[in-house]
Design an enzyme around this catalytic site. Sequence first.
Site, PDB file in Angstrom:
ATOM      1  CB  CYS B 413      -0.972  -0.017   1.166  1.00  0.00           C
ATOM      2  SG  CYS B 413      -0.185  -0.263   2.769  1.00  0.00           S
ATOM      3  CG  HIS B 457      -4.813   0.476   3.222  1.00  0.00           C
ATOM      4  ND1 HIS B 457      -3.993  -0.305   2.439  1.00  0.00           N
ATOM      5  CD2 HIS B 457      -5.729   1.022   2.380  1.00  0.00           C
ATOM      6  CE1 HIS B 457      -4.401  -0.234   1.188  1.00  0.00           C
ATOM      7  NE2 HIS B 457      -5.451   0.569   1.129  1.00  0.00           N
ATOM      8  CG  ASP B 473      -6.941   1.848  -1.672  1.00  0.00           C
ATOM      9  OD1 ASP B 473      -5.714   1.808  -1.917  1.00  0.00           O
ATOM     10  OD2 ASP B 473      -7.487   1.134  -0.810  1.00  0.00           O
TER      11      ASP B 473
END
Lengths: 316, 656
Positions: B413, B457, B473
């Site tokens: 991430c 995250h 994202d």
Amino acid sequence: MREALLRLQQSAERRLPALTRYRRPEPLPIALHRRRIYIVPTGFGLGFGGLLLVMMTGALNYSNNAALLLTCLLAAAAAASMLAAFRALDGLRLQAVRAGHAVAGEPLALTLEFVSVRPRSALRVDLGDSMQAFALDSGHAAIALPLATEHRGWQALPRLRVWSSWPLGMFRAWSWLHPQQQVLVWPRAEASGPPPRQPADESSRVQLRHGDELAALRDYRRGDAMRRIAWKSSARHHGLLVKEFEQPEPRPAWHLDWRAVRGLDDESRIARLARWLGEAQQQGRPYSLWLPGEEIGLGSGAAHYAHCMDALAKLP
Amino acid sequence: MIRRRRTPPGPPTAAHTLDLLSLAVALVLAVHASHLPVWLTPPLGLLLGLRWWQRRRRPGGAPLWLKLLLTAGLLAAVIAGYGNLFGREPGSALAVGLLVLKLLECETSRDVRVGVGFACFTLMAALLFDQGMVATFVVALGLLPALAALRSLEPAQAPAKLPRELLQALKLLAASLPLALVAFLLVPRLSSPLWGTPNPGAARTGLSDSMEPGSFTELLTDDRPAFRVSFDGPPPPPAQRYFRAYVMWHYDGRRWNHVDLRRPPVPIDVDRSIGYQVSLEPGGAGVLPALDVPLDTPAQARGRMGEDRELLRNRPVEDLLVYTVHSALSYRLQPDLPAPARQRDLALPPGFNPRARALAAQWRQRYGQDDAAVARAALALFHDGGFSYTLAPAPLGRDAVDDFLFGTREGFCEHYASAFTVLMRAAGIPARVVTGYQGGYWNGMSNYLLVRQSDAHAWSEIWLSGRGWVRMDPTAAVRPERVNLGANAAAGAQAGWAHAGWLEELRNRWDVVNRWWNQGVIGFDVLRQRGLLTPFGISRVEPSTLVALLGVGMVLSALAGLAWALRRHEARDPALAALRKLERRLARRGLARRPGEGPQHFLSRAARALPAQRKELESLMSCYLELRYAHDEPPTELLRVFHRAVRDFRPRGVVK
């Protein structure tokens, strides 16, 4: 410090009849119940309580609920131990007190018989300066304790304290027992003195008589029977030897008499009689005892001795 | 009353008392082992074992010089190790050490009692480090040998084996549990601490306020719970479970930083919101994760809202923290971006990542002013450009984003969020990195969301005109499972045996118990205590009421305890009971049985005193004597006859 504490205790006992109510002698059996069992924290209990307070303050300050929970648990366990201490004594009965024999100045063996419906452990009983721990497994226990004695005669049992700090040692539960019972203390015998005066023929009676048991060999005297000559031994000897037999002759009886002991005060008379009784008992001779108010016939043996000593002890 | 006698300190300690105390000290050492330094635990354990072994072979304490030497050594070691004697860690290390040394001189009852008290204190101190359910349970277990040691000091007991002694202590604790719970509920909590709370520990886990490649690696393999969320109403779908922690707009070419300017929060237009309660595990830094964009500041958590609507806290989280927040699910965050902020969110350090900048310029040329299309192009690049998700990516060089985009093409991430944000800024779109948690395990048994540290995250937010800040994202473009199924699903085969499906499921379900403990015990604070009586119509309980209630509870417990203590187990003998009844009746007429008087004698005396009832009394007597002496086991028929006769017997005129 110690004296001050004792004074404080005595004044508290005077002021608080509830604490002293059961100190009056009471007949056996004595059962312990809630109105006569007292509980106070021990020094360790107080210290542990302080520790719990510190832990609780810390737990609250750091808002640490887990520590607070366990502190509460410990505190509750300590409180429950107080009830357990009470329960260790509650329902206990002092059934009987048996006393042994002792002369004045020597400790007298007391046997306390406790009974209980359920088993108990870690009980202690105090008598004077002696302490004895005991447990009741089968509902019955006999505890031996020495009782200090000073004078001959009847002596009332002192207060006994039964106590326990079961199970954690944080609380001490106790109860006073004052059995309405007396023990008889025998008089102390004098250390030394003359033997009792006996009839004049006393000493001449101490002689060997014919009997069954071989006692010694001696030189032949005229008149000795032929069959009593020890031929085998005589053969190794320059003269004839005669076997001498003996029959155990009971020692002559002593007739001990209060009136015969003169020129002494009463206690010395008693002490002298006690010594004679002891000697007579030791030598295994029969004896009788005359006392003002009581006359004990001839006899021997432990029971007779106890009877005579009791009579001596009871003299005014 | 109490007569103190100058007694010697008591008989020498029995061997099994010392066994129990050694066991208690060993448990103390075990519960403290997790935070004691490695150079202290093994020597203390060794000392404990040696002492136990020595004491078993022959009684006797350690010589004074040895004790002094060891104490001095302990003090020196703690000072050398921590540089201090006070504080939570050095203090507890010193306490544990002194406790072990105390064991060297436990030769009398007094010493054992002091040792037990000290052991209890040290056990409690372990809860300052971890007050989880398991730790509390282990500490409670440690109390058992301590109490059993006290018990074994009492004289005249039947000999018992170790398990039995521990069982007796357990019984005592179990019996005192109700009172303990009452006290726990009702002891008034302090609304503010009396003195300073312990200093924070050095090592902190959880999200930090900066992000550079590799900073998440440790976090993503940490399975401990981060926080639990229960929602008012249905939970948001998995794809919307983004919990924002830090917003980072400052970039130095390698590291993204959160900069706290202490400005008021930016405006937000809210369409739809949701309320929920978070219980945050201790150990995090000064941030309170909140779902998406929080709308209010939880007062009870002492938080404040940062400029970009993240919930910040000045102090680290030391204990379990429960707070209630409302969050916007559908919103427009900062619809108007002022010029300074825009400049800030576009800044890129010069001289880094030339190829990424060129790519962004190329997109900008192709899509003109359509910012959303540029973002879509970037996401498409991640999706189709041969990128892969791995927790162990190859290292990156100076131009990290260039190396990642055009070289390694693998990462997790933080790599994707960083690269995406750099690309957006290069294309002239205001963008920033957001870190937090995403996903979590929905526990259907108790309806709450469990979020672990491994759910940490990072993602991006870009500012689109008319829509404000929009969440992007890029990791989801590479590995959609990451968002829908969670971090472990994304990690796939790399995670190892600990993430076997069934085990994971079991652990997640077991978490219900931890949550219950957290809510019921650890989180029971002033507010919850004040709301204790809400079911009874009292909304706010004052401390004085609590104290009164505590008194009532203690009295009730005392009554229950007294009922137990006063219960007598009298032997039930029906014939004797009937005889006692008869005696009582006769005693009321002045015919008391004398001490030492047998039943036969007594009843004949009664028969003489009551000539009118002589026959009845004589038959009663013979009946009793038969019951008592004629049979081994009294026949029930005769017993009934005797009972009836006693019941019907009424003494009349007494002849004195």
